[in-house]
Design a protein around this motif. Structure first.
Motif, PDB file in Angstrom:
ATOM      1  N   UNK A  59      32.616  97.565 -49.302  1.00  0.00           N
ATOM      2  CA  UNK A  59      32.758  96.256 -48.670  1.00  0.00           C
ATOM      3  C   UNK A  59      32.853  96.436 -47.168  1.00  0.00           C
ATOM      4  N   UNK A  60      32.788  95.320 -46.442  1.00  0.00           N
ATOM      5  CA  UNK A  60      32.912  95.373 -44.987  1.00  0.00           C
ATOM      6  C   UNK A  60      33.589  94.112 -44.512  1.00  0.00           C
ATOM      7  N   UNK A  61      34.259  94.213 -43.371  1.00  0.00           N
ATOM      8  CA  UNK A  61      34.946  93.044 -42.824  1.00  0.00           C
ATOM      9  C   UNK A  61      35.011  93.152 -41.312  1.00  0.00           C
ATOM     10  N   UNK A  62      35.292  92.020 -40.668  1.00  0.00           N
ATOM     11  CA  UNK A  62      35.403  91.975 -39.219  1.00  0.00           C
ATOM     12  C   UNK A  62      36.188  90.750 -38.827  1.00  0.00           C
ATOM     13  N   UNK A  63      36.940  90.844 -37.736  1.00  0.00           N
ATOM     14  CA  UNK A  63      37.614  89.652 -37.221  1.00  0.00           C
ATOM     15  C   UNK A  63      36.606  88.704 -36.584  1.00  0.00           C
ATOM     16  N   UNK A  64      35.398  89.186 -36.345  1.00  0.00           N
ATOM     17  CA  UNK A  64      34.339  88.387 -35.728  1.00  0.00           C
ATOM     18  C   UNK A  64      33.651  87.483 -36.752  1.00  0.00           C
ATOM     19  N   UNK A  65      33.763  87.827 -38.030  1.00  0.00           N
ATOM     20  CA  UNK A  65      33.046  87.081 -39.077  1.00  0.00           C
ATOM     21  C   UNK A  65      33.966  86.801 -40.254  1.00  0.00           C
ATOM     22  N   UNK A  66      33.753  85.647 -40.909  1.00  0.00           N
ATOM     23  CA  UNK A  66      34.578  85.316 -42.081  1.00  0.00           C
ATOM     24  C   UNK A  66      34.240  86.220 -43.252  1.00  0.00           C
ATOM     25  N   UNK A  67      32.971  86.593 -43.349  1.00  0.00           N
ATOM     26  CA  UNK A  67      32.540  87.389 -44.502  1.00  0.00           C
ATOM     27  C   UNK A  67      31.390  88.297 -44.095  1.00  0.00           C
ATOM     28  N   UNK A  68      31.361  89.500 -44.650  1.00  0.00           N
ATOM     29  CA  UNK A  68      30.223  90.403 -44.424  1.00  0.00           C
ATOM     30  C   UNK A  68      29.685  90.854 -45.788  1.00  0.00           C
ATOM     31  N   UNK A  69      28.390  90.791 -45.927  1.00  0.00           N
ATOM     32  CA  UNK A  69      27.728  91.316 -47.134  1.00  0.00           C
ATOM     33  C   UNK A  69      26.750  92.409 -46.724  1.00  0.00           C
ATOM     34  N   UNK A  70      26.545  93.361 -47.646  1.00  0.00           N
ATOM     35  CA  UNK A  70      25.445  94.311 -47.477  1.00  0.00           C
ATOM     36  C   UNK A  70      24.184  93.615 -47.952  1.00  0.00           C
ATOM     37  N   UNK A 113      20.514 104.239 -42.795  1.00  0.00           N
ATOM     38  CA  UNK A 113      20.142 103.476 -41.607  1.00  0.00           C
ATOM     39  C   UNK A 113      20.072 101.995 -41.944  1.00  0.00           C
ATOM     40  N   UNK A 114      20.885 101.242 -41.242  1.00  0.00           N
ATOM     41  CA  UNK A 114      20.821  99.783 -41.322  1.00  0.00           C
ATOM     42  C   UNK A 114      19.953  99.337 -40.152  1.00  0.00           C
ATOM     43  N   UNK A 115      18.817  98.736 -40.444  1.00  0.00           N
ATOM     44  CA  UNK A 115      17.907  98.382 -39.352  1.00  0.00           C
ATOM     45  C   UNK A 115      17.168  97.083 -39.664  1.00  0.00           C
ATOM     46  N   UNK A 116      16.635  96.433 -38.627  1.00  0.00           N
ATOM     47  CA  UNK A 116      15.890  95.197 -38.864  1.00  0.00           C
ATOM     48  C   UNK A 116      14.756  95.437 -39.864  1.00  0.00           C
ATOM     49  N   UNK A 117      14.639  94.573 -40.844  1.00  0.00           N
ATOM     50  CA  UNK A 117      13.614  94.718 -41.868  1.00  0.00           C
ATOM     51  C   UNK A 117      14.047  95.581 -43.039  1.00  0.00           C
ATOM     52  N   UNK A 118      15.243  96.151 -42.975  1.00  0.00           N
ATOM     53  CA  UNK A 118      15.746  97.001 -44.057  1.00  0.00           C
ATOM     54  C   UNK A 118      17.171  96.612 -44.401  1.00  0.00           C
ATOM     55  N   UNK A 119      17.955  97.627 -44.728  1.00  0.00           N
ATOM     56  CA  UNK A 119      19.374  97.373 -44.976  1.00  0.00           C
ATOM     57  C   UNK A 119      20.022  96.809 -43.729  1.00  0.00           C
ATOM     58  N   UNK A 120      20.955  95.887 -43.912  1.00  0.00           N
ATOM     59  CA  UNK A 120      21.727  95.401 -42.766  1.00  0.00           C
ATOM     60  C   UNK A 120      23.056  94.858 -43.250  1.00  0.00           C
ATOM     61  N   UNK A 121      23.967  94.686 -42.317  1.00  0.00           N
ATOM     62  CA  UNK A 121      25.205  93.978 -42.605  1.00  0.00           C
ATOM     63  C   UNK A 121      24.961  92.522 -42.249  1.00  0.00           C
ATOM     64  N   UNK A 122      25.219  91.627 -43.190  1.00  0.00           N
ATOM     65  CA  UNK A 122      25.039  90.202 -42.916  1.00  0.00           C
ATOM     66  C   UNK A 122      26.402  89.606 -42.619  1.00  0.00           C
ATOM     67  N   UNK A 123      26.509  89.013 -41.433  1.00  0.00           N
ATOM     68  CA  UNK A 123      27.785  88.448 -40.989  1.00  0.00           C
ATOM     69  C   UNK A 123      27.739  86.936 -41.127  1.00  0.00           C
ATOM     70  N   UNK A 124      28.670  86.381 -41.883  1.00  0.00           N
ATOM     71  CA  UNK A 124      28.743  84.938 -42.114  1.00  0.00           C
ATOM     72  C   UNK A 124      29.968  84.361 -41.416  1.00  0.00           C
TER      73      UNK A 124
END
Ligand SMILES: [Cu+2]
Length: 155
Positions: free
Chosen positions: A65-76, A103-114
Motif C-alpha cells: 500500500x501507499x499513503x501521503x499527507x498530500x493525497x487522501x488515497x493512493x493506489x498502484x 520502474x513507475x513511469x508514464x504509460x506504465x506502473x504508477x502511483x495514482x494519487x486521489x
C-alpha cells in the motif's frame, strides 16, 4: 610490506560488518530513485507519481500500500491495452524481487494519487508499505510535465 594484506583484510571486514549492521535498518532495503509527482491539471483532484525502486536487500518483498499527507488515497496502477486503448487498472500489490528494480513511469506502473491537496505545494511526502522490507518514505517534488494526449485519460 607484509602488513598490507592484513590491513586490507581489516578494512574489508570492518566495511562488511558495517554493511550488515546497516542491513538491520529498514532504510536501505529498498532504495528510491528520482521520485516525482506530476503537477495536477488545475481543477483536477488526482494525479500520478513516478519513481524507481531498487530492492537492494536479499529479501523478496511485496509492495502492499501507499499513503501521503498530500493525497487522501493512493493506489498502484498499471496500464493495459484493451480494445485498442490504453487503460489504467489498479493492482493490489507489486512484487519487489531481491536485487531487482521496479520502474513507475508514464504509460506504465504508477502511483495514482486521489483527493490531492490544492495550492502551491512544492513536494509530497509519500510512504510505500511493504510486507518484509519495511516502510519506504521519500519526498517527491511536484513537477509540471507535458503529458501526451494519450496519457490524459480513463481513470
Ligand atoms: Cu492511474
Amino acid at each position: 610490506m607484509k602488513k598490507l594484506p592484513l590491513t586490507l583484510a581489516f578494512v574489508f571486514s570492518a566495511y562488511c560488518s558495517m554493511h550488515s549492521m546497516a542491513g538491520h535498518h529498514q532504510k536501505g532495503t529498498i532504495e528510491v530513485d528520482m521520485p516525482y509527482v506530476r503537477a495536477p491539471v488545475p481543477g483536477h483532484s488526482m494525479t500520478a507519481a513516478f519513481l524507481t525502486l531498487n530492492n537492494v536487500s536479499e529479501k523478496n518483498c511485496r509492495l502492499t500500500s501507499a499513503s501521503s499527507s498530500y493525497a487522501k488515497k493512493i493506489e498502484f496502477h498499471t496500464h493495459i491495452h484493451q480494445d485498442g486503448m490504453m487503460k489504467m487498472r489498479p493492482v493490489d500489490t507489486i512484487d519487489a524481487v531481491a536485487g531487482s528494480s521496479i520502474t513507475f513511469k508514464p504509460g506504465g506502473l504508477h502511483l495514482m494519487l486521489f483527493g490531492i491537496k490544492h495550492g502551491d505545494i512544492p513536494s509530497a511526502e509519500i510512504t510505500i508499505n511493504t510486507d518484509k522490507c519495511g516502510d519506504i518514505s521519500f519526498t517527491a517534488p511536484i513537477k509540471s510535465i507535458k503529458s501526451k494526449p494519450a496519457e490524459a485519460m480513463h481513470h
